[in-house]
Design a protein around this motif. Structure first.
Motif, mmCIF file in Angstrom:
data_model
loop_
_atom_site.group_PDB
_atom_site.id
_atom_site.type_symbol
_atom_site.label_atom_id
_atom_site.label_comp_id
_atom_site.label_asym_id
_atom_site.label_seq_id
_atom_site.Cartn_x
_atom_site.Cartn_y
_atom_site.Cartn_z
ATOM 1 N N UNK A 157 27.329 -2.175 -4.559
ATOM 2 C CA UNK A 157 28.325 -1.998 -5.564
ATOM 3 C C UNK A 157 28.592 -0.390 -5.681
ATOM 4 N N UNK A 172 18.744 2.029 -14.435
ATOM 5 C CA UNK A 172 18.776 1.095 -13.480
ATOM 6 C C UNK A 172 19.846 1.168 -12.426
ATOM 7 N N UNK A 216 26.787 -7.120 -10.879
ATOM 8 C CA UNK A 216 25.603 -6.538 -10.281
ATOM 9 C C UNK A 216 24.582 -6.631 -11.226
ATOM 10 N N UNK A 217 24.973 -6.316 -12.448
ATOM 11 C CA UNK A 217 24.019 -6.286 -13.599
ATOM 12 C C UNK A 217 23.417 -7.489 -13.979
ATOM 13 N N UNK A 228 21.079 -8.929 -11.573
ATOM 14 C CA UNK A 228 19.602 -8.710 -11.507
ATOM 15 C C UNK A 228 18.773 -9.325 -12.447
ATOM 16 N N UNK A 229 19.486 -9.902 -13.520
ATOM 17 C CA UNK A 229 18.942 -10.522 -14.530
ATOM 18 C C UNK A 229 19.006 -12.187 -14.399
ATOM 19 N N UNK A 288 21.977 -0.915 -9.541
ATOM 20 C CA UNK A 288 22.289 -2.241 -9.424
ATOM 21 C C UNK A 288 21.455 -2.813 -8.179
ATOM 22 N N UNK A 289 21.183 -4.034 -8.438
ATOM 23 C CA UNK A 289 20.251 -4.677 -7.340
ATOM 24 C C UNK A 289 21.101 -4.793 -5.894
ATOM 25 N N UNK A 290 22.503 -5.143 -6.029
ATOM 26 C CA UNK A 290 23.110 -4.811 -4.696
ATOM 27 C C UNK A 290 23.744 -3.373 -4.769
#
Lengths: 682, 509
Positions: free
Chosen positions: B434, B427, A600-601, A604-605, B429-431
């Motif tokens: 998770x 931050x 997931x990290x 995002x990049x 997580x974008x998802x």
């Protein structure tokens, strides 16, 4: 292990022994491959005017070196010469080196890479127990443990044979692993074999305070033991009462109920329960306090010094225990004596045949020593022996710059290491299978190392180098015979905390299992240290309140996009990788560093598995390929410390240290991560 | 300005302040006097509930290493409420019967905390000063002495009525229930934890409590405390006539910051004692307030630090109080050192994570919790997961990819991770899923090894090598080890080797 010479080279076989039960890991099985590598250093190399290296004879090398030593001392004083040692050196070499710096060079400037390894646990052990021995009990005591709390140690990768000793605990569902990553060791807790707690890096102290809080608050402490064998409960209690589980959860990310469960499990039956720490919790700017918190927890439970229970720290390097007992540490003399204590100084001075005031006072711990290189008042002429500091020290860019500032740098190693590349003089030395000596293992047991094969012609051992340097400097009292050195070492340690005075090579060669202290009044040695008493004068262990109010919080993720970098080890490699990167099968399995990143990290990049990424901290940047894995927390990245060049983990680690032990903060560095927008190739 | 520091109030925030300053006191650079209204030294109020249900003892509340404090030279005056402060004379006057009548100061820190509210109910006196005169079987829960009544009822598994379904009320209700009591919670709003949960979370929380066996009466107006003839508590009568019988009534109706002494000294007070963001209550920088009694809000209209605080009042949580104590101690140290460097200001918003201390229900929340996923006003987005059958819910409110609020019910690891990210602005997580999976079985199960994977990690032996060795005639784990080195390290794979032997070896024969 046992070595057999065959027409095809040296063959390694496992040897039945209590600590490993005949088991070896890949590093052990393949170790003999390094003995006859073609790129092994064979002769001294001296840097020439144009910057290249030229093979020279030993006499030329030593003549030049002695000239540089004399010049540095004459111009800048005795402390302008120094030695940086390694914890893989034998006891005899560690002893001789420490003595040589103090008497031969008259300098206080000696320290070693054990400062990066065991110093926090050592400081905590000395403070709480009055003595520091990795395991104060034989490792086989763990065999019938039902509960083992293992903090910050990935033994399944770093010493796989050790895992055998955890079998009973796993069968009982009692392997409790604390690690920010789901490491190979954490995986051993799966299927009901235990519990894995996954705190944010740098918050282990809070977690331990929380566990101890539950033990006290729920009335699970062993008060009979505390009254009989410890002091300080009244001071510890108010400190721990501030760490209720929900508060600890807010700091660590470990749910409060799991903290309670683990504490209750630890307290359910102290007989058969152990607390063990490793570098993961010790290599922090609060590492000494964290190790102390683990000891406090163990003491509240009544574990240390009990039958079938205890606290221990798992020693890192081959001779991590022995090397720190014989004078390679800036603040110590042989026998684990204090260089600041008049009685200790007098005892060692008597053995050395000098006046106590001849022995210099305490020097500088490793990070300060390295920061002083080439600076006014600092070291100008350095001998690095058995250490690859350009990979293994924090803020390696600054270390490399320091090495370049030196007037003269001597590096001894088997191979041309990253540190050797900065040297003025590179000296080849013998490997483990080619020399005689002793090591002290993690249980404080002294082991004989025997020569199995003849060293390549032309190689000179460190003891011979030291004896010859001393002779040329006109100093007496140095021999190149390791057996004689051991006799002197044993005498110098007599009456010290690590007392070897009743140990002889003959007894070891006869197969006796001897754990220090081993003195004439108790020649059988001490496999279990604390059964009767602890080593403080009153015989009691100290409960030491730590993590007090003035302590700064751990460095969490800093600016936007911030992550926490933690560093560590892989199964296939050892330390700075100088050796293992040269073993074909190991290098093939793990040819280069990989940064472990949560998917997931990475997403995002826009980072995909295998992408080269740039990791940046306050002191530097590293370029390394990403390896996506859900085994790491999304806010954490992991980089192994075995590689040099642009992927050197310690380019990122700051030179911040523990105020008590001088241990660098290897395990929690604020970093940012991005995919470099490189021209062309991206 | 002089070296006499007077700390009025002896709660955990005052303890932290003095702990921080202890080295200065020991060095003789600062004289510190602490005046406490209670007879015992400062203790951990957060754990009074744990004490009250018998889960822990008096000692677990201690925060002060008294010998160390006295050794350093801290003066303690206990059982001595301060009645008024004469700022012109710089003297605090103590209530009659105190060990001394007055204490002078050069600097004054008010850390007097908050008092428990007593609701307006027929049958009890709502005067806060009359808390000590509540009927037997009716109590607030602020001090260990208050807790002793509940402790006795819990010991005999009595019936407990809790008035107030906020954090404290719910924690006490759950703890008493977990210890075996019959518990009813009465709440005057439509759902529990009204300030920390939205309607959906509140409804699910009530269902979770009902399933656990805690009786909840929400949206209820309490009218009267009914007493037995002897004067003991008999039951709580609601406006609809219902009588909730019990052995003990706990009044968990919130707290009010203690501002009386400050107001009497002419200091500005609103919901709490007003201090600027340097924690100064006066214009001279001689009087400070910290902790539950302090409301940080500058009077200066040009202040850029304080506006986000407007309308929030004192945080009422220990974390921000300790943060203030640490900050103030650092400021005092700087003044002693004559350090001219300006200090980092206090964070403009204190962390307000609510974490329910309960063993049977997992609930945490913080920040902005309003809004629905289908609305997205001004850059905010809301993510929601709810599973009524499992009793789990997660609501995440984000602004500019940062977590500005959350609710987590029945998801302990998710709650812990959200708490971390909310606290430091790290931050997310974008998802977001998770974070939800952390409490799922896939988060702890390393998964079954793939058939092509390395079988023996220690020696780096792939499964196919072992299969080949068996085909070549190996008949025991030891023989496989000799041939391939598999199983010669930690030995963890030996059972798998045996399985392969049993399977493939039998075929080979």
């Amino acid at each position: 292990m046992t070595l057999t010479t065959t027409p095809d080279g040296v063959r390694v076989e496992g040897r039945e022994f209590p600590t490993n039960r005949g088991g070896l890991c890949r590093k052990g099985w393949t170790a003999a491959e390094l003995l006859d590598r073609p790129d092994r250093l064979g002769t001294p190399l001296l840097r020439t005017e144009d910057g290249t290296f030229e093979p020279v004879g030993w006499d030329v090398a030593l003549t030049r070196w002695v000239r540089e030593l004399r010049a540095a001392r004459a111009t800048h004083g005795a402390d302008a010469v120094g030695v940086f040692g390694g914890a893989s050196l034998t006891n005899e070499k560690a002893y001789a080196l420490g003595k040589f710096v103090r008497l031969g060079l008259g300098s206080s400037r000696v320290d070693y890479n054990g400062r990066f390894c065991m110093s926090s646990a050592a400081a905590a052990g000395n403070r709480s127990f009055g003595v520091d021995r990795g395991l104060p009990f034989p490792v086989t005591d763990l065999d019938d443990a039902h509960t083992v709390l293992l903090l910050g140690s990935n033994v399944a990768d770093t010493m796989p044979p050790f895992v055998q000793h955890l079998a009973e605990a796993r069968a009982a569902g009692g392997l409790l692993v604390v690690d920010p990553r789901r490491s190979a060791t954490a995986d051993l807790t799966a299927d009901g074999q235990g519990t894995h707690l996954q705190p944010l890096p740098g918050t282990d102290l809070a977690l331990l305070q929380g566990l101890a809080h539950v033990v006290l608050a729920e009335g699970l402490a062993d008060h009979e033991y505390l009254a009989a064998r410890t002091t300080g409960l009244a001071q510890l209690r108010p400190a721990l009462n501030q760490w209720w589980p929900e508060r600890v959860e807010a700091v660590t990310g470990v749910p409060a109920h799991r903290i309670r469960e683990v504490a209750r499990r630890l307290a359910s039956d102290p007989r058969g329960t152990y607390v063990l720490t490793g570098r993961g919790v010790e290599q922090h700017a609060d590492g000494t306090d964290t190790a102390t918190a683990a000891i406090n927890l163990a003491l509240l439970l009544g574990l240390p010094g009990g039958e079938r229970s205890g606290y221990g720290t798992l020693t890192g390097q081959g001779n991590g225990q022995g090397a720190r007992e014989h004078g390679l540490k800036a603040d110590q003399l042989p026998g684990y004596r204090s260089i600041s204590d008049p009685a200790d100084r007098a005892a060692v001075a008597a053995v050395w045949g000098v006046a106590p005031e001849t022995i210099p006072g305490p020097g500088l711990p490793a990070v300060e020593l390295l920061a002083s290189l080439g600076r006014p008042g600092g070291v100008r002429c350095l001998w690095v022996n058995g250490s690859n500091i350009v990979v293994s020290a924090p803020d390696v860019a600054a270390v490399a710059a320091g090495l370049e500032r030196l007037d003269f740098l001597v590096v001894s190693d088997f191979f041309f290491s990253e540190t050797a590349a900065h040297a003025d003089l590179v000296l080849p030395v013998r490997q483990w299978a080619e020399e005689e000596g002793t090591m002290t293992n993690l249980e404080g047991r002294v082991l004989r190392r025997r020569r199995a094969v003849a060293p390549p012609p032309g190689l000179v051992g460190e003891l011979e180098i030291i004896a010859e340097l001393a002779r040329r400097l006109g100093v007496e009292g140095f021999t190149d015979d390791p057996r004689e050195v051991f006799v002197e070492l044993a005498a110098a340690s007599a009456g010290g905390r690590a007392d070897y005075s009743a140990i002889t090579w003959d007894r070891l060669d006869a197969g006796e299992a001897l754990h220090w202290p081993c003195r004439p009044s108790a020649p059988e040695g001490s496999p279990r240290l604390f059964l009767e008493r602890f080593a403080h004068p009153d015989g009691r262990a100290r409960l030491v309140p730590v993590g007090g109010p003035t302590r700064r919080p751990a460095p969490g993720p800093g600016p936007a996009g911030g992550l926490v970098l933690t560093t560590g080890r892989w199964l296939e490699h050892y330390q700075s990788g100088t050796q293992t990167r040269r073993v074909g099968s190991l290098a093939a399995a793990r040819p280069e560093a990989r940064l472990q990143v949560h998917p997931a990290t990475a997403a995002a990049r826009s980072i995909a598995d295998g992408d080269v990424v740039e990791v940046t901290s306050a002191v530097g940047s590293a370029l390394v390929r990403a390896e996506l894995s859900t085994a790491v927390r999304p806010d954490t990245v992991f980089l192994p410390m075995h590689f040099g060049g642009e992927a050197t983990a310690n380019l990122l680690v700051e030179a911040r240290t523990d105020p008590v032990s001088g241990m660098p903060d290897f395990k929690a560095t604020a970093v940012t991560l991005r995919r470099p927008v490189a021209g062309g190739s991206a | 300005m002089g070296d006499r520091l007077l700390v009025v109030g002896f709660g955990p925030v005052a303890v932290r302040l003095v702990d921080e300053l202890l080295p200065e006191v020991a060095a003789g650079r600062l004289r510190v006097t602490v005046v406490g209204a209670e007879a015992r030294p400062g203790y951990n109020r957060v754990l009074v509930g744990e004490y009250a249900v018998g889960r822990t003892d008096h000692e677990a509340l201690e925060l002060v290493d008294e010998p160390a404090w006295r050794g350093a030279g801290v003066e303690l005056i206990l059982g001595a409420p301060v009645t008024w402060v004469d700022r012109s004379a710089r003297v605090a006057h103590l209530a009659p019967g105190s060990p001394v009548e007055e204490v002078g100061y050069d600097a004054l820190v008010l850390a007097v905390g908050a008092r428990a509210n007593v609701p307006v109910l027929r049958g009890i006196n709502p005067d806060p000063a009359a808390v000590a005169h509540l009927p037997r079987g009716v109590t607030v829960l602020r001090t260990p002495a208050d807790g002793d009544q509940l402790r006795a009822v819990v010991a005999r598994r009595g019936r407990v009525v809790v008035l107030g379904g906020g954090v404290l009320g719910l924690e006490l209700a759950l703890a008493a229930h977990e210890q075996g009591c019959d518990v009813t919670v009465v709440h005057h709003r439509p759902w529990l934890l009204t300030r920390s949960a939205d309607r959906a979370a509140g409804a699910m929380l009530e269902a979770v409590l009902a399933r656990a066996g805690v009786h909840v009466v929400a949206d209820a107006i309490a009218r009267e405390v009914v007493l037995h003839e002897g004067g003991d508590f008999a039951g709580l009568r609601l406006a609809d006539g219902q009588l909730l019988a019990g052995d003990l009534l706990i009044l968990a109706c919130g707290t009010t910051p203690r501002t009386g002494v400050a107001a009497g000294a002419g200091l500005r007070v609103d919901r709490g004692i007003l201090v600027n963001h340097d924690l100064e209550a006066d214009t001279e920088g001689r009087v400070f307030a910290i902790g539950d009694c302090a409301e940080v809000l500058c009077a200066d209209p040009t202040c850029t630090v304080c506006p986000p605080r407007r309308g929030r009042g004192p945080a009422g949580l220990i974390g921000p109080g300790w943060q203030q104590a640490q900050w103030l101690a650092a400021r005092i140290r700087r003044e002693l050192d004559s350090d001219p460097e300006p200090m980092e200001p206090l964070p403009s918003i204190e962390s307000d994570v609510i974490r329910l201390k309960a063993h049977s229900v997992e609930f945490a929340a913080a920040g902005e919790i309003d809004g629905e996923p289908w609305e997205s006003p001004c850059g905010r987005s809301v993510a929601l997961w709810a599973d009524a059958a499992a009793g789990s819910l997660a609501k995440l409110v984000l602004r500019d990819d940062r977590l500005v609020g959350f609710i987590a019910l029945g998801l302990p690891r998710t709650a812990a991770e959200l708490g971390l990210r909310y606290g430091d602005g790290a931050e997310v997580p974008a998802d977001l899923s998770v974070l939800l999976r952390l409490d799922g079985p896939d988060a702890v199960d390393p998964g079954s090894p793939s058939p092509t994977a390395t079988l023996c990690r220690c020696a780096g032996v792939p499964a196919e090598d072992v299969t080949a060795a068996i085909e070549d005639g190996c008949r025991s784990v030891a023989e496989i080890g000799a041939a391939t080195r598999a199983g010669t390290g930690c030995g963890g794979c030996r059972p798998v080797l045996q399985q392969l032997l049993d399977r493939d070896g039998a075929v080979a024969h």
